[in-house]
Design a protein around this motif. Sequence first.
Motif, PDB file in Angstrom:
ATOM      1  N   ASN A  15      13.108  -3.632   2.219  1.00  0.00           N
ATOM      2  CA  ASN A  15      13.135  -2.743   1.225  1.00  0.00           C
ATOM      3  C   ASN A  15      11.971  -1.690   1.334  1.00  0.00           C
ATOM      4  N   ALA A  16      12.097  -0.543   1.203  1.00  0.00           N
ATOM      5  CA  ALA A  16      11.202   0.591   1.118  1.00  0.00           C
ATOM      6  C   ALA A  16       9.965   0.488   0.657  1.00  0.00           C
ATOM      7  N   GLN A  17       9.896  -0.050  -0.695  1.00  0.00           N
ATOM      8  CA  GLN A  17       8.803  -0.411  -1.380  1.00  0.00           C
ATOM      9  C   GLN A  17       7.963  -1.461  -0.697  1.00  0.00           C
ATOM     10  N   GLN A  18       8.301  -2.075   0.178  1.00  0.00           N
ATOM     11  CA  GLN A  18       7.278  -3.383   0.937  1.00  0.00           C
ATOM     12  C   GLN A  18       6.865  -2.617   2.237  1.00  0.00           C
ATOM     13  N   THR A  19       7.155  -1.437   2.385  1.00  0.00           N
ATOM     14  CA  THR A  19       6.833  -0.832   3.773  1.00  0.00           C
ATOM     15  C   THR A  19       5.863   0.374   3.435  1.00  0.00           C
ATOM     16  N   LYS A  20       5.296   0.339   2.427  1.00  0.00           N
ATOM     17  CA  LYS A  20       4.580   1.656   1.998  1.00  0.00           C
ATOM     18  C   LYS A  20       3.320   1.697   2.817  1.00  0.00           C
ATOM     19  N   ALA A  21       2.865   2.877   3.522  1.00  0.00           N
ATOM     20  CA  ALA A  21       1.788   3.080   4.129  1.00  0.00           C
ATOM     21  C   ALA A  21       0.537   3.535   3.344  1.00  0.00           C
ATOM     22  N   LEU A  22      -0.608   3.646   3.740  1.00  0.00           N
ATOM     23  CA  LEU A  22      -1.771   4.035   2.994  1.00  0.00           C
ATOM     24  C   LEU A  22      -1.519   5.551   2.996  1.00  0.00           C
ATOM     25  N   PRO A  23      -1.774   6.353   1.798  1.00  0.00           N
ATOM     26  CA  PRO A  23      -1.547   7.903   1.773  1.00  0.00           C
ATOM     27  C   PRO A  23      -2.419   8.591   2.736  1.00  0.00           C
ATOM     28  N   GLY A  24      -1.765   9.826   2.842  1.00  0.00           N
ATOM     29  CA  GLY A  24      -2.334  10.639   3.779  1.00  0.00           C
ATOM     30  C   GLY A  24      -1.963  10.747   5.172  1.00  0.00           C
ATOM     31  N   ARG A  25      -1.673  11.725   5.898  1.00  0.00           N
ATOM     32  CA  ARG A  25      -1.222  11.688   7.341  1.00  0.00           C
ATOM     33  C   ARG A  25       0.141  11.227   7.525  1.00  0.00           C
ATOM     34  N   LYS A  26       1.000  11.501   6.445  1.00  0.00           N
ATOM     35  CA  LYS A  26       2.198  10.981   6.458  1.00  0.00           C
ATOM     36  C   LYS A  26       3.655  12.167   7.381  1.00  0.00           C
ATOM     37  N   THR A  27       3.789  11.373   8.517  1.00  0.00           N
ATOM     38  CA  THR A  27       4.752  12.208   9.177  1.00  0.00           C
ATOM     39  C   THR A  27       5.893  11.352   9.453  1.00  0.00           C
ATOM     40  N   ASP A  28       7.124  11.766  10.003  1.00  0.00           N
ATOM     41  CA  ASP A  28       8.174  10.833  10.444  1.00  0.00           C
ATOM     42  C   ASP A  28       7.673   9.931  11.525  1.00  0.00           C
ATOM     43  N   VAL A  29       7.110  10.303  12.581  1.00  0.00           N
ATOM     44  CA  VAL A  29       6.544   9.656  13.792  1.00  0.00           C
ATOM     45  C   VAL A  29       5.549   8.542  13.203  1.00  0.00           C
ATOM     46  N   LYS A  30       4.761   8.814  12.246  1.00  0.00           N
ATOM     47  CA  LYS A  30       3.781   7.801  11.656  1.00  0.00           C
ATOM     48  C   LYS A  30       4.455   6.903  10.842  1.00  0.00           C
ATOM     49  N   ASP A  31       5.669   7.181  10.116  1.00  0.00           N
ATOM     50  CA  ASP A  31       6.486   6.109   9.434  1.00  0.00           C
ATOM     51  C   ASP A  31       7.072   5.223  10.331  1.00  0.00           C
ATOM     52  N   ALA A  32       7.629   5.864  11.454  1.00  0.00           N
ATOM     53  CA  ALA A  32       8.321   4.716  12.390  1.00  0.00           C
ATOM     54  C   ALA A  32       7.487   3.983  12.956  1.00  0.00           C
ATOM     55  N   GLU A  33       6.049   4.455  13.315  1.00  0.00           N
ATOM     56  CA  GLU A  33       5.306   3.556  13.995  1.00  0.00           C
ATOM     57  C   GLU A  33       4.562   2.640  13.200  1.00  0.00           C
ATOM     58  N   TRP A  34       4.649   2.905  11.986  1.00  0.00           N
ATOM     59  CA  TRP A  34       4.080   2.062  10.708  1.00  0.00           C
ATOM     60  C   TRP A  34       5.075   0.787  10.463  1.00  0.00           C
ATOM     61  N   ILE A  35       6.361   1.039  10.658  1.00  0.00           N
ATOM     62  CA  ILE A  35       7.370   0.065  10.437  1.00  0.00           C
ATOM     63  C   ILE A  35       7.443  -0.982  11.749  1.00  0.00           C
ATOM     64  N   ALA A  36       7.057  -0.159  13.065  1.00  0.00           N
ATOM     65  CA  ALA A  36       6.993  -1.046  14.032  1.00  0.00           C
ATOM     66  C   ALA A  36       6.004  -1.947  14.069  1.00  0.00           C
ATOM     67  N   ASP A  37       4.851  -1.337  13.854  1.00  0.00           N
ATOM     68  CA  ASP A  37       3.581  -2.319  13.753  1.00  0.00           C
ATOM     69  C   ASP A  37       3.553  -3.430  12.687  1.00  0.00           C
TER      70      ASP A  37
END
Length: 491
Positions: free
Chosen positions: A85-107
């Motif tokens: 669920n995308a609601q459970q993978t929300k990262a901290l606000p700021g510096r949001k890019t597609d690459v950062k999103d993929a890295e955050w999900i992998a992390d």
Amino acid sequence: MYVVHERCCGLDIHKKIILACILICTAQGLQRKTEAFGTTVPELLRLLAWLKAHECSHVAMESTGVFWKPIYNLLEGEVEILLVNAQQTKALPGRKTDVKDAEWIADLLQHGLLRGSFVPPRPQRELRELTRYRSSLIADRARLVNRMHKVLEDSNIKLTSVVTDITGVSGRAILTALLQGQQDPQMLAELARGRLRAKRDQLAQALQGTLREHHQVLLTNQLHHLDFLNRQVGELDREIAHRLGMDKDSQALPSSADQTSQEQVLGPVDLSVAEPLRPEQGESIPQADSLEPTAVCEQTGGIPQVSPSLESGEQPQTSLDPNEPLSAAEAIHLLDGVTGINQRIAEIVIAEIGTDMSRFPTEGHLASWVGLCPSANISAGKRLSGKTGKGNVWLRVALIQAAHGAARSKGTYLGAYYQRLSKRMGAKKAIVALAHRILIIIYHLLKDHQPYQERGPEYLEEKQAEAAKRWAIRRLEHLGYEVTLQSGEAA
């Protein structure tokens, strides 16, 4: 933080592009490899080859609309996929890019912080699409009938004030005669059939209107559209019955007209074979320790034991072996005995949750997944809201429909249960509570492989009497009295 997966990948999905990030734990440290892919089949095959080349064992992605389905279909069986669920993978606000999103999900995946939703096996997913499309067509048909009501009201024809269903035999005959130019209200009223013939005088008064030319054009098109929707629903009924292995019973399904020949389809599917717990779009199964006490459903003590009351001449039903997998046809036969559930609603239930209840640890998990129990929203020791949470909308709607039918039943346990709740919490909340009770009954029927047994309103009255007695005893003991009960007959 502890690393769960040494080689894993996070996917940030869009309509035309996919950003993939692989995290690899080595002796030299953490390595990140990022690559962009398209969403066509050749590009997805290149993504699969890229994952295998880096020996990636687990992949996580968000349930973004329907864009996750092509990727899931291609990667299924090749790597372990986690749809979250995308609601459970929300990262901290700021510096949001597609690459950062993929890295955050992998992390998050690397450290085991993601929890997947339930994705059923492919045959059940195909059955889901059929039942959901049929539900959409039925909703379109209801909206179309409402448009016909508006046209008749605009022409001063108050047919809907006398006839409950204008698409029934009598209503359809009257509409056909109106479109053929018949204007005499008495002649139109004589077309009534069955019990409606007792209202011929009211019909004659209601049919004194003016059906203009544009009204005839609208009604003609709407009736043609209605016939088309009826044919589509009938075809889907037979297709669903075939996939469930119920071809012999498909003629019992409601159909308004003779249907066209059915295309060749896959054979009956066995929904009792469950795959490991996986995610589907926003439908996460909460852990038992994450549910608040009020969010967990009531225990089986308040639920009648599980075989439909036998009608005259009907053979008694035998219990099924709980150790043997339950076929879809057997499951629908069990559910059809519950008050308020017909064959169509039973098909929706089987398509949404399957026949294997082992994927839901308790009845509370199932109710939370469907969205028929209070959400956990407590702060500073106070419950802020008791609204039901989000869940499976398609199953929730079907259960609400079943609850409306059960609420109108006479001499049944569920009907008496609704009458008791509606006095205390109102009709709408009582319907949701009744739908919750029906879901719990469904859970135990499918889990124990036992038919439903109707105990009637007397069972509820006995429970209420016992509860009142226990409350009175506790109250007197709280005031310092020793209570000894003696029946009135002995006294």
